[in-house]
Each structure stands twice: as structure tokens, then as C-alpha cells.
Design a protein around this motif. Structure first.
Motif, PDB file in Angstrom:
ATOM      1  N   PHE A 203     -19.381  32.444 -36.047  1.00 49.96           N
ATOM      2  CA  PHE A 203     -19.962  32.814 -34.758  1.00 49.96           C
ATOM      3  C   PHE A 203     -19.545  31.850 -33.635  1.00 49.96           C
ATOM      4  O   PHE A 203     -19.914  32.066 -32.480  1.00 49.96           O
ATOM      5  N   PHE A 204     -18.792  30.811 -33.981  1.00 48.98           N
ATOM      6  CA  PHE A 204     -18.412  29.804 -32.999  1.00 48.98           C
ATOM      7  C   PHE A 204     -17.653  30.448 -31.842  1.00 48.98           C
ATOM      8  O   PHE A 204     -17.971  30.232 -30.661  1.00 48.98           O
ATOM      9  N   PHE A 205     -16.624  31.255 -32.173  1.00 43.25           N
ATOM     10  CA  PHE A 205     -15.805  31.850 -31.127  1.00 43.25           C
ATOM     11  C   PHE A 205     -16.490  33.035 -30.451  1.00 43.25           C
ATOM     12  O   PHE A 205     -16.117  33.423 -29.348  1.00 43.25           O
ATOM     13  N   VAL A 206     -17.501  33.599 -31.109  1.00 49.08           N
ATOM     14  CA  VAL A 206     -18.298  34.638 -30.456  1.00 49.08           C
ATOM     15  C   VAL A 206     -19.073  34.026 -29.294  1.00 49.08           C
ATOM     16  O   VAL A 206     -19.109  34.565 -28.180  1.00 49.08           O
ATOM     17  N   VAL A 207     -19.698  32.878 -29.565  1.00 53.52           N
ATOM     18  CA  VAL A 207     -20.424  32.158 -28.513  1.00 53.52           C
ATOM     19  C   VAL A 207     -19.443  31.660 -27.454  1.00 53.52           C
ATOM     20  O   VAL A 207     -19.724  31.703 -26.247  1.00 53.52           O
ATOM     21  N   PHE A 208     -18.302  31.172 -27.897  1.00 55.45           N
ATOM     22  CA  PHE A 208     -17.226  30.746 -27.001  1.00 55.45           C
ATOM     23  C   PHE A 208     -16.894  31.856 -26.010  1.00 55.45           C
ATOM     24  O   PHE A 208     -16.842  31.646 -24.791  1.00 55.45           O
ATOM     25  N   ALA A 209     -16.651  33.072 -26.539  1.00 59.44           N
ATOM     26  CA  ALA A 209     -16.276  34.206 -25.695  1.00 59.44           C
ATOM     27  C   ALA A 209     -17.419  34.621 -24.770  1.00 59.44           C
ATOM     28  O   ALA A 209     -17.192  34.975 -23.606  1.00 59.44           O
ATOM     29  N   ALA A 210     -18.642  34.571 -25.272  1.00 58.74           N
ATOM     30  CA  ALA A 210     -19.792  34.957 -24.459  1.00 58.74           C
ATOM     31  C   ALA A 210     -19.956  34.027 -23.259  1.00 58.74           C
ATOM     32  O   ALA A 210     -20.188  34.486 -22.126  1.00 58.74           O
ATOM     33  N   ALA A 211     -19.829  32.729 -23.489  1.00 56.77           N
ATOM     34  CA  ALA A 211     -19.941  31.756 -22.396  1.00 56.77           C
ATOM     35  C   ALA A 211     -18.842  31.967 -21.369  1.00 56.77           C
ATOM     36  O   ALA A 211     -19.074  31.887 -20.151  1.00 56.77           O
TER      37      ALA A 211
ATOM     38  N   PHE B  57     -21.018  15.025 -32.822  1.00 56.68           N
ATOM     39  CA  PHE B  57     -22.366  14.685 -33.290  1.00 56.68           C
ATOM     40  C   PHE B  57     -23.048  15.852 -33.998  1.00 56.68           C
ATOM     41  O   PHE B  57     -24.233  15.766 -34.332  1.00 56.68           O
ATOM     42  N   THR B  58     -22.317  16.939 -34.205  1.00 52.27           N
ATOM     43  CA  THR B  58     -22.917  18.144 -34.771  1.00 52.27           C
ATOM     44  C   THR B  58     -23.323  17.958 -36.237  1.00 52.27           C
ATOM     45  O   THR B  58     -22.535  17.487 -37.056  1.00 52.27           O
ATOM     46  N   HIS B  59     -24.562  18.356 -36.540  1.00 53.84           N
ATOM     47  CA  HIS B  59     -25.045  18.342 -37.927  1.00 53.84           C
ATOM     48  C   HIS B  59     -25.891  19.572 -38.229  1.00 53.84           C
ATOM     49  O   HIS B  59     -26.485  19.655 -39.304  1.00 53.84           O
ATOM     50  N   SER B  60     -25.976  20.502 -37.266  1.00 51.85           N
ATOM     51  CA  SER B  60     -26.798  21.689 -37.466  1.00 51.85           C
ATOM     52  C   SER B  60     -26.116  22.908 -36.853  1.00 51.85           C
ATOM     53  O   SER B  60     -25.194  22.771 -36.033  1.00 51.85           O
ATOM     54  N   SER B  61     -26.578  24.092 -37.225  1.00 55.26           N
ATOM     55  CA  SER B  61     -25.986  25.333 -36.733  1.00 55.26           C
ATOM     56  C   SER B  61     -26.112  25.460 -35.218  1.00 55.26           C
ATOM     57  O   SER B  61     -25.151  25.831 -34.529  1.00 55.26           O
ATOM     58  N   TRP B  62     -27.293  25.137 -34.684  1.00 52.84           N
ATOM     59  CA  TRP B  62     -27.481  25.315 -33.247  1.00 52.84           C
ATOM     60  C   TRP B  62     -26.590  24.369 -32.450  1.00 52.84           C
ATOM     61  O   TRP B  62     -26.099  24.732 -31.369  1.00 52.84           O
ATOM     62  N   MET B  63     -26.339  23.171 -32.972  1.00 48.20           N
ATOM     63  CA  MET B  63     -25.455  22.235 -32.272  1.00 48.20           C
ATOM     64  C   MET B  63     -24.008  22.723 -32.302  1.00 48.20           C
ATOM     65  O   MET B  63     -23.279  22.577 -31.316  1.00 48.20           O
ATOM     66  N   LEU B  64     -23.606  23.325 -33.422  1.00 45.82           N
ATOM     67  CA  LEU B  64     -22.253  23.859 -33.512  1.00 45.82           C
ATOM     68  C   LEU B  64     -22.060  24.988 -32.505  1.00 45.82           C
ATOM     69  O   LEU B  64     -21.040  25.043 -31.812  1.00 45.82           O
ATOM     70  N   LEU B  65     -23.035  25.875 -32.413  1.00 43.96           N
ATOM     71  CA  LEU B  65     -22.942  26.993 -31.477  1.00 43.96           C
ATOM     72  C   LEU B  65     -23.064  26.519 -30.031  1.00 43.96           C
ATOM     73  O   LEU B  65     -22.388  27.056 -29.137  1.00 43.96           O
ATOM     74  N   PHE B  66     -23.908  25.528 -29.796  1.00 38.12           N
ATOM     75  CA  PHE B  66     -24.031  24.948 -28.453  1.00 38.12           C
ATOM     76  C   PHE B  66     -22.696  24.338 -28.026  1.00 38.12           C
ATOM     77  O   PHE B  66     -22.253  24.498 -26.880  1.00 38.12           O
ATOM     78  N   SER B  67     -22.027  23.670 -28.951  1.00 35.54           N
ATOM     79  CA  SER B  67     -20.712  23.091 -28.672  1.00 35.54           C
ATOM     80  C   SER B  67     -19.710  24.194 -28.356  1.00 35.54           C
ATOM     81  O   SER B  67     -18.870  24.048 -27.446  1.00 35.54           O
TER      82      SER B  67
END
Length: 399
Positions: free
Chosen positions: A247-255, A292-302
């Protein structure tokens, strides 16, 4: 003329954007599937799996500097039709490949058509967009490539679950045929003719010199971005977040989609610096966040920060590269920019892979965050030189 009298979304602009989207969908789909295909169907090694990607990028980089001259000699519309058709036909040919060495030859050949096709689509888009709305228009056009980053791998991995490789390659070829048909719908372009002066072969036959300063910033940014497309899945797996990585690039594209209309208009109506400098900083913060990512929300926020920052930088730099060149040199300016851009991705994937082995991915992303902040200072220096040159040209014109 007002902006309302100079529309961006003409039939030809929509057609060229769709063509570009399908080119990159197939590109990223193959980028995702072929390493799996080499390991699974051809019983290849991991080194061979990487080589099918490298050989493609190598041919694209080799041909890219010559593409401007090819486009100038043949014409934009003919180059578009020819290169997209060859790219489509070569996509079908994967169905016939059963030996690794033959696959490498096909990848090198397809890389040539990819280089020509992506150069000419960018040049045509720049010609179709009203000059006063170029930042906004090319920003929208750039979305076709960024959306393909999500669509291509998603399509490839989804089809891989349900279809044989030959059927998947058939689908890719059909998709690209649709892209070719869309390219045929672009109106016959009035080519910007350069003064007809015979001269010996020179650097200007390969590069647009006026576009090289901003392209030098682009290569540094794409070098940094190579760490995202090459290692984000590996990094996520090491953190136990491999499911979230999809979902990383999905969030990337949405932003990117949410910000693009605003940033494009701001680029045109205000100053490129107001868009580019904050985007560099946001991109850097995204890289710091990854470290500093250690969780799903931080990965998606990044992912959102990287999409907002880097997703704005690419079309902004491409616009500046084209604006720096005379109108009849738009193809050369596009070729120059993407030669630098492709080189940054290729070199970054290799060099940063070595760095990741030495530092680890967390420290690598932190170091790249600092590197992007330094790129911001370099861009500011380039922008100041550009402003001084403009001022000098105005003074000369007044005398």
C-alpha cells in the motif's frame, strides 16, 4: 488570452497522457514480473533476474541522448506512432522467449523503443500545454507516470496469481496496443522548425545545454528516489511490514493526486522556488521518517510524504528543463532531462544497494534525507544563477 481560453485538457493532451500512462504501466508491470519469470520459468539466478532490468535501462540511457535528433528528423507524430507500435509488438514477443540470452536481446531492443516513446510523449505534452500553464499542465501529465508506478505492479502481481506467463504477456501487449491507438488520436502537430543551418556533429545534437543545469539537480533527486523503488519492499520485509508495503505506493499516488492541482497552479502563478524548495524539504522529511519507521502507519505516513515531495519535484524539474530551451528544442530538452533522470535511477540502484549492505536500510534513508537537504541548497544556487542570467539578458535587450 485567459487561462479559460487556453484549456489544458484538449483531446490531444488527454490522448498523449493516456498513451504515456499505458507505456509506463507496461514498463512497471514488466519490471515487477520479469525477475519472477526468470527465476521461475527460465530457472535463472538472482543475478540474471537483476540483469533483465539493468539491460533495459542501459539501452534506454544509451539511446536517450540521440532521441532528440531522431525526433527532429522524423517528426514528433511519426516518432510517437512508430516507437509506441514497436514497444507494443515487443511486449507480445515475450510469449515466444524461452532462453535467457534471447530475453536479454529483447529487453535491450525494447529499451530503445521505450526511450524514444517516453521522450516524444513528454515533448508533445509540452507543446500541447499553454505556455502560461505549463507547470500545471506538465504536472497533470506527470501523474500518468506516477500512477503507473501503482497500476503496473498491481496488475502484474494480480495476473500472476491467476494466469500463465504467456497470457500475461498477451495482456501487456494488448494494453500497449490501446496506448498506440490513443497516440494515433493526437492531432498532427505543427513541428517547431529550427533554423536550417548545416553544421558538424556537436554536443547540441545530443543534449540541450540550457536544460543541463536543472537536469543536474534532477539526477541527484532521482538518485535518492532509487532507494524507494529498489529497496522499499526489502526494507519493509526486514521490519515485518511486507503486507503494508503493497500500500506504500497507493498512499504515494494519493498524496500526489491531492496535491498536484494546487502545486501546479502555484508553480505557474507564483515562483518555481515556492513549490520546489518546500517539496525538497518534504521529500527529505519522508526519508527521515522512513529511517525511523517501525510500524505500518509510519511506513504509510512516509509514503505520503515521499509522494507529496518527490511527486511534485519530477514534473517541476521537467517543466523548468523545457522552459529553459527554445521552443524548437523541446524534444532535446526532454531527452536531456530524462537522460539525467534515468542515469540517476540506474546508478542509484547500484550504488545505494552497496551502501545499504554497509549501513543498513535505516541509516541509508537517514543519510539520504541529509543528502536531499543538500540538494535543496544546490537547487537554490542553480536558481539564483538562472535569475542573474535572466536579469543580464533583460539589460542587454534594453540597450
Amino acid at each position: 488570452m485567459t487561462n479559460q481560453q487556453e484549456p489544458i485538457w484538449t483531446k490531444s493532451f488527454i490522448s498523449i497522457a493516456i498513451t504515456n500512462f499505458f507505456i509506463f504501466v507496461v514498463f512497471y508491470a514488466l519490471l515487477t514480473l520479469l525477475p519472477i519469470y526468470v527465476l521461475d520459468a527460465l530457472d535463472g539466478t538472482s543475478t540474471q533476474a537483476g540483469l533483465v532490468i539493468t539491460i533495459f535501462l542501459l539501452s534506454a540511457i544509451i539511446v536517450r541522448p540521440f532521441s532528440g535528433k531522431v525526433i527532429e528528423n522524423i517528426g514528433k507524430k511519426k516518432t510517437l506512432v512508430f516507437s509506441t507500435l514497436i514497444f507494443a509488438l515487443s511486449s507480445f514477443l515475450y510469449m515466444l522467449i524461452h532462453h535467457f540470452n534471447v530475453l536479454l536481446l529483447l529487453r535491450f531492443f525494447q529499451g530503445i523503443s521505450f526511450s524514444l516513446a517516453t521522450t516524444v510523449t513528454g515533448a508533445i505534452a509540452a507543446d500541447l500545454v499553454p505556455a502560461k500553464r505549463r507547470g500545471e499542465g506538465l504536472g497533470y501529465f506527470g501523474m500518468s507516470m506516477n500512477l503507473a508506478v501503482v497500476a503496473g505492479p498491481f496488475l502484474s502481481l494480480t495476473l500472476h496469481q491467476y494466469m500463465a506467463y504467456n497470457i500475461i504477456f498477451l495482456v501487456f501487449g494488448m494494453i500497449m496496443l490501446v496506448g498506440w491507438l490513443c497516440g494515433m488520436m493526437v492531432k498532427n502537430l505543427q513541428e517547431n522548425a529550427a533554423p536550417s543551418v548545416k553544421k558538424s556533429f556537436s554536443l547540441s545534437d545530443l543534449f540541450e545545454k540550457k536544460s543541463m543545469p536543472i537536469s543536474s539537480v534532477g539526477i541527484l533527486v532521482s538518485f535518492s528516489y532509487a532507494s524507494i523503488i529498489s529497496f522499499i519492499s526489502v526494507y519493509a520485509q526486514s521490519l515485518g511490514l511486507i503486507k503494508t508495503a503493497s500500500f506504500f505506493f497507493v498512499v504515494f499516488a494519493a498524496a500526489m493526486l491531492i496535491s498536484r492541482p494546487f502545486t501546479g497552479r502555484l508553480f505557474d502563478k507564483s515562483s518555481p522556488n515556492i513549490v520546489i524548495i518546500p517539496s525538497c524539504i518534504v521529500f527529505a522529511i519522508g526519508l527521515f521518517s522512513l529511517s525511523f519507521t517501525h510500524s505500518s502507519w509510519m511506513l504509510l505516513f512516509s509514503g505520503a510524504l515521499v509522494g507529496l515531495g518527490y511527486g511534485t519535484l519530477l514534473p517541476s524539474f521537467q517543466t523548468l528543463a523545457i522552459q529553459a530551451a527554445p521552443a524548437h528544442r523541446s524534444a532535446y530538452a526532454t531527452a536531456t532531462f530524462f537522460t539525467f533522470y534515468d542515469s540517476g535511477i540506474a546508478v542509484g540502484s547500484f550504488v545505494l544497494g552497496i551502501a545499504a549492505g554497509a549501513l543498513g536500510y535505516s541509516k541509508l534513508y537517514f543519510a539520504l534525507g541529509i543528502f536531499v537537504l543538500l540538494i535543496t541548497l544546490y537547487y537554490k544556487w542553480i536558481a539564483n544563477l538562472r535569475q542573474k542570467q535572466k536579469a543580464a539578458n533583460i539589460q542587454v535587450g534594453m540597450k
